[in-house]
Design an enzyme around this catalytic site. Structure first.
Site, mmCIF file in Angstrom:
data_model
loop_
_atom_site.group_PDB
_atom_site.id
_atom_site.type_symbol
_atom_site.label_atom_id
_atom_site.label_comp_id
_atom_site.label_asym_id
_atom_site.label_seq_id
_atom_site.Cartn_x
_atom_site.Cartn_y
_atom_site.Cartn_z
ATOM 1 N N PHE A 138 -18.004 58.168 86.965
ATOM 2 C CA PHE A 138 -18.048 59.155 85.586
ATOM 3 C C PHE A 138 -16.226 59.243 85.761
ATOM 4 C CE2 PHE A 138 -20.544 60.921 88.544
ATOM 5 C CZ PHE A 138 -22.275 60.598 88.438
ATOM 6 N N ILE B 189 -20.481 51.223 88.236
ATOM 7 C CA ILE B 189 -20.986 52.456 89.006
ATOM 8 C C ILE B 189 -22.029 53.088 88.992
ATOM 9 C CG2 ILE B 189 -18.744 52.570 88.720
ATOM 10 C CD1 ILE B 189 -18.621 54.728 86.188
ATOM 11 N N GLY B 190 -23.334 52.156 88.632
ATOM 12 C CA GLY B 190 -24.823 52.591 88.461
ATOM 13 C C GLY B 190 -25.344 52.534 87.221
ATOM 14 N N LYS C 272 -34.925 51.164 80.519
ATOM 15 C CA LYS C 272 -35.322 51.378 81.761
ATOM 16 C C LYS C 272 -34.099 51.786 82.064
ATOM 17 C CE LYS C 272 -38.971 50.345 84.921
ATOM 18 N NZ LYS C 272 -39.569 49.832 85.694
ATOM 19 N N THR C 273 -32.932 51.033 82.390
ATOM 20 C CA THR C 273 -32.008 51.435 82.939
ATOM 21 C C THR C 273 -31.315 52.574 81.471
ATOM 22 O OG1 THR C 273 -31.287 49.769 82.421
ATOM 23 C CG2 THR C 273 -31.532 49.618 84.394
ATOM 24 N N GLN D 140 -29.425 56.062 81.944
ATOM 25 C CA GLN D 140 -28.275 56.753 81.570
ATOM 26 C C GLN D 140 -28.319 57.849 80.713
ATOM 27 O OE1 GLN D 140 -24.369 54.507 80.700
ATOM 28 N NE2 GLN D 140 -25.936 52.791 80.392
ATOM 29 N N LYS E 212 -23.592 48.041 71.773
ATOM 30 C CA LYS E 212 -22.643 49.467 71.297
ATOM 31 C C LYS E 212 -22.300 50.491 72.221
ATOM 32 C CE LYS E 212 -23.614 51.083 66.799
ATOM 33 N NZ LYS E 212 -23.853 51.619 65.813
ATOM 34 N N GLY F 204 -23.199 54.937 77.939
ATOM 35 C CA GLY F 204 -22.968 55.888 78.236
ATOM 36 C C GLY F 204 -21.551 57.361 77.992
ATOM 37 N N GLU F 205 -21.888 57.455 77.136
ATOM 38 C CA GLU F 205 -20.691 58.043 76.627
ATOM 39 C C GLU F 205 -21.077 58.765 75.974
ATOM 40 O OE1 GLU F 205 -17.825 58.114 78.393
ATOM 41 O OE2 GLU F 205 -18.257 55.287 78.451
#
Lengths: 746, 214, 327
Positions: free
Chosen positions: A252, A478-479, A641-642, A646, A709, A712-713
């Site tokens: 993270f 990282i995931g 799915k992934t 997230q 684009k 994660g954030e």
């Protein structure tokens, strides 16, 4: 501009299972501390118990005599790290300043600073002996209390040097123009220090394979950056440093900086000439590997009675250490999120005697969004406007900060999808009026944005004799599922089934890629992977000579170990023959992919909206998030799915940020008093409601050829203010200091 | 099993005797406890276990079945079950996330019950059967819960996953998986910082309603 | 963690002898708190006496009394059909504590002997009179958000963390103890002590005494009970404030009442005056509010825990409402 996405009819977009899923569910995935090396020994760190001052004396005798102990290393006896002498003021990201030089001198710069490492043959013995190290200090008066030292806040060095720096003071229109608005509000917001707290403890195995050859199995987000840092520290060639991070148990952001414990383990390994494993304790995760900094913000915001923004002033001061200038983009989105003639932003950092912060998921934007999106909600209430309607009245079709068009922006679609799914029509305009039994019901929303910051990366592709294509790039996972989506992209780029494609990462010997951070892995590394696949076909095409000369490289179809053409199946060649053509070598390429000049012409951002329904207990003040909808405009979704996962994770992180998380320091001692997972509350299963995810899923072909684009954030940005706004809607209580714990609501 | 620290090596019953070790145990002050304890220390001496390496007298004998395999070990009493699994038996599927019973990453089954192996002394598990994530699948056939975690993407980084899965299997066996709410409450001892909770709950529900034997 | 000697007696008598012989020894059962403290160097026993396999894990019921062996696991008791039927308050309190895994490890005896979760107690670099008598109370003028509002002293303001104990004190349980001087019975309310000048001493147990069982009378509290735990996340956290409420109702008139709080004092806090005020009254919110006001008499807050002065009575009212389904 190419209107068509790069891939049709392939596996991109599919809900494909993770390629490493089996390894993860069977316990076979190996994380940093899980490599078995001959002669491996264990390190354990001793931390300082004062926040500022000097070590007067450090008595290591008892520890040295303890059973199994091989070495006790302190500033007194540590071998010198060559790079420490000339590594002053590097003034480069992630922080400017002088990163802590572990065991370099007697200075103490924060509480629990590593002051010794004990190396022993077993973990138990190392840990026990660490407790025998006795230290005398000469303490100085420390400063850890943010509010008491606000007068020390300063303009970051980079902003002083460069007035165009994103951290520099910025004004558009009139300074503090909001003050001229007929309806205006001024509020202060505070977020406490938050800890990344990934489930995997920060771990490293340091192994000197030769006096000038170092291998580290290290929990980092940047294997190449780590390689460069350690090569510089030890004055050895970069290729002599191997950094392995095949699996990273969450980070993270806290793996975006190299920390003192890593160098401590490397020093220890050199000292005892054996591989040394060092795993931090959970308490040390609070003091040694960064955090989201305590941040104070003030917003002045004004609008016309019909809901047109007149101005926003956004000031923010974030905590940093005394030895590094940590900065983040706390006030940036205020410049571009809404149409407003007047914008003023001020960003300061406040050095305290605490270790250095580091970006934590959605970094400054998540912090800034708490203030901005809360303020938008407050002003909407003051104007008696629906907060979504208020936002729509100030929607921008071009970037108001620089006048450029957006590469793509489908935020309105997000509003619509989310409002429908959460049941926004059930929201009462009057707070505190929707009750279900003992619970008050409220709805809230918050918007998030983060730059689609594609960078440069390399990827290698090799076709094995059995027809499998192996891709490599020195990124990490990282995931989010990096390995999985790279396989999907490569499979489609090659026109092969994903089972015949492998993607390898987490090794600094692989082709260069940036850190996994800033939501830029797919658009950066994915572009390189796609380019490598094209280059591989190009090379196959050339080797095939006249067989395929009537066609284009892209027409090549790979079936098993046979190559043919899409439009002419009779033109075929055995891959074995091409290997012969290639001097007996399997065909391999390495390519680099870089963004072009699109940044000069466009503003490129991902957008998200979080909608929540909360229930607040009237007597106990407990807040339960009952439902959450997370909508995102993140370009092409490579794997629903992934990517959906997230978004779930960001939403859960937002619940923690809004309701449960905050690390407390007792300023008398300058020491954390909440430093484990019992005292620092991250959300558990029972805190996470049903969460619905909705993607616009429209490609942005300006950002990158796949149209992605970044996710994660934006998965977390805007989530916390959505909850705070829902709590206000439920109770009429506006909580401007997170987390929103029961005591604040009764 | 590669082991780099010889004196913590799990002992192989086939190996030769080591008189020194037995002598050591017999002479040690631990035997003063004989009057009131038939504990494993004394049992170890009395049983004249085979030992390859002379261990310091602080170590005590321990018999464990891990994933169906029997081990005769000699460990310091302060070694936790978690550290024994990870550092000595090299079964690193069981994770250390906090070491204080606050996260659930170290969840294993001891005699069929889910426990936090970080707060269990290895010596106290003498004679018990341990199941770790490595022992859940039957050969190449994954356990239904493992399959469901893959299908529902019940993880991201994967670090809490072994603990989540061991806990999830136990949760169903305990009869605490009858509703989403019950699953959430009885899985709350397993923290997932990536926040894959909704997917984990979906995986458990599928296994629970799927009727497969867990 | 220091090296220690480990012994595993097979009989309670041998365990008691071993403990009595060695001042630096500790019993270990579930280990869920002791090992945590040992890893941090807060407790450093030189000998551990493993009592987990002593034959003290039975759950028996006779003469309208439950006798629960001290080595019975929290989960076993919480899931026991007879406990669920006759002592539902105890089952609720047990399930409110810790996690499923920890409840599979922790014993009934160990649960009541949990040490405080005060962060100053846990950190050997900070002052704490409980850990190191005379070093000062770090919480008194420090971070005291989780701390006591009743019965504290200027030496210690820590709270007892067990949920189960709150239910047991409400249910008039009795602790059965064996020691070097023989057996004795301790009313549950007298097991834990207030810190006074000796915060290092959590309980009234004498050196070497071993809790063998706890007896709980069945009583009339099988239906209108509720254990309410308010915490900073929805599960797996220590209480800000908790309330054990048990009522016996007849035509909505309260015939008998039991009330206790957790998270407010150095011991589980029985609210006898508030109980008395409930008896004979109708089960209404007004009645509950009056009782809550009585319950809070004498409460005093510190810098960070003033919220407990309001959360406490609110939680009492809500627990009583939940116990009686008063809307």
């Amino acid at each position: 501009m190419n209107e068509q996405p790069l891939f049709k009819d392939g596996v991109v977009g599919d809900r494909m299972n993770r390629v490493d899923g089996r390894l993860k569910v069977t316990g076979a995935a190996q994380y940093s501390a899980e490599y078995q090396l001959p002669g491996l020994v264990h390190g354990f760190l001793v931390g300082s118990t004062i926040a500022k001052g000097r070590i007067k004396s450090i008595d290591t005798k008892a520890a040295e005599r303890a059973p199994g102990v091989l070495a006790v290393i302190t500033h007194v006896n540590s071998i010198k790290v060559p790079g420490f002498a000339n590594r002053s003021q590097p003034d480069e990201p992630p922080t400017a300043g002088q990163p802590l030089r572990v065991f370099h001198d007697e200075k103490i710069l924060f509480n629990d600073q590593p002051i010794a490492i004990v190396v022993a043959d077993t973990l138990e013995r190392a840990r026990y002996a660490a407790g025998l190290v006795k230290t005398q200090y000469e303490a100085d008066q420390h400063a850890t209390n943010f509010n008491a030292h606000m007068d020390r806040a300063k303009v970051p060095a980079q902003a002083k040097k460069n007035p165009k720096s994103p951290q520099a003071d910025h004004d558009r229109g009139q300074v503090d123009g909001y003050k001229t608005a007929p309806v205006k509000l001024e509020m202060e917001y505070v977020i406490p220090t938050e800890m990344h707290n990934p489930m995997e403890l920060q771990s490293i195995i340091a192994h000197w394979e030769a006096p000038d050859k170092l291998t580290v199995y290290d929990k980092v987000q940047a294997v190449k950056g780590t390689q460069r840092a350690f090569a510089k520290d030890w004055g050895i060639p970069e290729q002599n440093v191997k950094v392995i991070a095949t699996f990273v148990g969450g980070a993270f952001g806290n793996g975006l900086h190299n920390w003192p414990h890593e160098t401590a383990a490397i020093i220890a390994a050199k000292t005892v000439n054996r591989p040394v494993k060092l795993v931090l304790t959970r308490e040390q995760m609070f003091t040694m590997v960064g955090y989201r900094p305590y941040t104070w913000q003030r917003i002045g915001i004004g609008a016309t009675p019909d809901g047109k923004l007149v101005g926003i002033t956004h000031e923010a001061t974030g905590q940093t250490s005394t030895y590094e200038d940590f900065t983040e983009s706390t006030v940036q989105q205020t410049r571009m999120m809404y149409q407003s003639p007047n914008i003023s932003t001020r960003y300061r950092i406040l050095p305290l005697d605490i270790s250095t912060p580091i970006w934590m998921r959605g970094p400054g934007e998540a912090t800034g969004a708490f203030a901005l999106e809360s303020a938008m909600d407050e002003l909407a209430h003051a104007l008696n406007l629906d907060p979504m309607e208020f936002r729509l009245r100030n929607y921008t079709d071009t970037d108001p900060d620089n006048g450029k068009p957006w590469s793509t922006k489908y935020l309105k679609e997000c509003y619509q999808m989310g409002a429908e799914r959460i049941g926004w029509k059930n929201r009462q305009m009057q707070p505190g009026t929707n009750k279900q039994g003992d619970w008050l019901v409220g709805y809230g929303m918050g918007v998030g944005t983060f730059g689609a910051n594609r960078g440069s990366a390399k990827a290698g592709a090799r076709m094995l004799a059995n027809g499998t294509v192996v891709l490599q790039s020195a990124t990490t996972d990282i995931g989010p599922g990096t390995g999985t989506v790279m396989v999907q992209l490569a499979a489609d780029a090659l026109g092969m089934p994903p089972e015949k494609v492998r993607f390898e990462l987490g090794n600094s010997l692989f082709p260069d890629a940036p850190s996994q951070g800033g939501s830029a892995t797919v658009n950066t590394v994915g572009s390189a992977v796609v380019a490598a696949c094209a280059a591989l076909k190009e090379k196959l095409y050339q080797l095939a000579g006249s067989t395929f000369s009537a066609a284009k490289p892209a027409d090549i179809v790979i079936k098993g170990t046979q190559l043919s053409l899409a439009n002419n199946a009779s033109a075929k060649v055995a891959y074995a023959d091409l290997i012969k053509q290639n001097n007996g070598q399997e065909v391999a390429v390495v390519t680099e992919s870089k963004p072009g000049n699109e940044r000069q012409k466009y503003s490129m951002y991902s957008f998200s909206v979080h909608f929540v329904e909360v229930h607040v207990h009237q007597l106990t003040g407990e807040v339960r998030v009952k439902k959450m909808v997370a909508c995102a405009d993140a370009g092409t979704i490579v794997n629903h799915k992934t990517a959906g996962n997230q978004m779930l994770g960001g939403a859960v992180g937002g619940i923690g940020m809004a309701l449960t998380e905050g690390a407390m320091i007792d300023d008398r001692f300058g020491r954390y008093v909440t430093k484990d997972l019992a005292d620092y509350h991250v959300p558990v299963h029972a805190d996470a409601p049903a969460i619905e995810v909705a993607f616009v899923d429209k490609p942005d072909l300006i950002v990158d050829p796949m149209g992605t684009k970044g996710i994660g954030e934006i998965a977390i940005i805007g989530a916390a203010p959505a909850i705070a706004n829902a709590v206000f809607n439920a109770t009429g209580k506006r909580i401007r200091e997170l987390p929103i714990t029961p005591d604040k609501l009764i | 099993m590669a082991d780099s620290t010889p004196d913590s090596k799990p002992e192989n019953p086939e190996c030769g005797h080591n008189a020194t070790r037995r002598q050591f145990l017999k002479q040690s002050s631990v035997l003063t406890a004989l009057a009131f304890t038939p504990g494993p220390v004394v049992q170890a001496a009395a049983a004249e276990w085979d030992e390859k390496i002379a261990a310091p007298f602080e170590k005590v004998g321990l018999k464990l079945a891990v994933n169906g395999k029997n081990y005769k070990l000699s460990v310091e009493p302060r070694v936790t079950l978690l550290d024994l699994l990870r550092e000595q038996l090299h079964l690193t599927g069981t994770k250390k996330g906090c070491d204080y019973g606050q996260c659930g990453a170290c969840t294993v089954h001891v005699d069929g019950k889910r426990v936090n192996s970080c707060l269990a002394l290895a010596v106290m598990q003498d004679g018990r059967e341990i199941t770790t994530i490595e022992g859940l699948a039957k050969g190449d056939d994954l356990h239904p819960m493992q399959e469901a975690f893959i299908k529902h993407d019940g993880f991201q980084c994967g670090y809490c996953t072994p603990g989540q899965i061991m806990s999830a299997v136990a949760c169903i066996r305990e009869g605490k998986a009858d509703s989403e709410g019950e699953i959430r409450e009885f899985m709350s001892g397993n923290i997932c910082r990536c926040g894959a909770y909704p997917n984990i709950v979906a995986a458990i529900q599928e296994v629970k309603t799927g009727g497969q034997k867990v | 963690m220091n090296q220690f000697q480990y012994v595993r007696p097979s009989k309670p008598k041998a365990a008691i002898d071993a403990r009595a012989k060695d001042q630096n020894s500790q019993f270990i059962a579930g280990g869920t708190n002791l090992l945590d403290l040992m890893k941090r160097g807060v407790m450093n026993p030189e000998r551990l006496i493993d009592i987990s396999r002593l034959p003290l894990d039975k759950l028996e019921r006779e003469n309208n009394t439950f006798r629960i062996g001290s080595m019975a696991l929290n989960a076993t008791v919480a899931d026991d059909k007879q406990v669920l039927e006759k002592l539902p308050l105890l089952a609720q309190a047990l399930n409110a504590g810790a996690s499923a895994q920890l409840r599979n490890m922790a014993t009934i005896g160990g649960n009541m002997l949990q040490r405080t979760r005060c962060p100053y107690f846990y950190d050997t670099a900070l002052p704490c009179n409980k850990r190191e008598p005379g070093s000062g109370c770090g919480a008194l003028e420090g971070y005291n958000r989780m701390h006591a509002i009743f019965g504290f002293s200027d030496k210690c303001i820590a709270v007892h963390p067990s949920d189960m104990s709150v239910a047991l004190v409400a249910l008039d349980a009795t602790v059965l103890v064996s020691g070097p001087k023989g057996d004795r019975r301790i009313p549950f309310g007298e097991l834990h002590r207030l810190p006074g000048d000796m915060p290092q001493k959590d309980t009234t147990l004498e050196p070497g005494e071993l809790i063998t069982a706890v007896e709980v009378p069945e009583g009339p509290f099988t239906k209108n009970v509720h254990y309410l735990k308010v915490r900073e996340r929805a599960s797996y956290a220590f209480a800000l404030v908790s309330v054990a409420a048990a009522l016996q109702l007849e035509n909505n008139i309260i015939k008998d009442a039991r009330l206790a709080m957790g998270g407010v004092a150095h011991k589980p806090w029985r609210l006898t005056e508030a109980e008395k005020s409930l008896v004979g009254k109708p089960a209404t919110e007004a009645t509950f509010q009056a009782a809550a006001a009585i319950a809070m008499q004498g409460a005093k807050a510190f810098k960070h825990n003033a919220y407990k002065l309001k959360l406490g009575p609110n939680a009492i009212v809500q627990a009583l409402k939940n116990a009686t389904n008063v809307a």
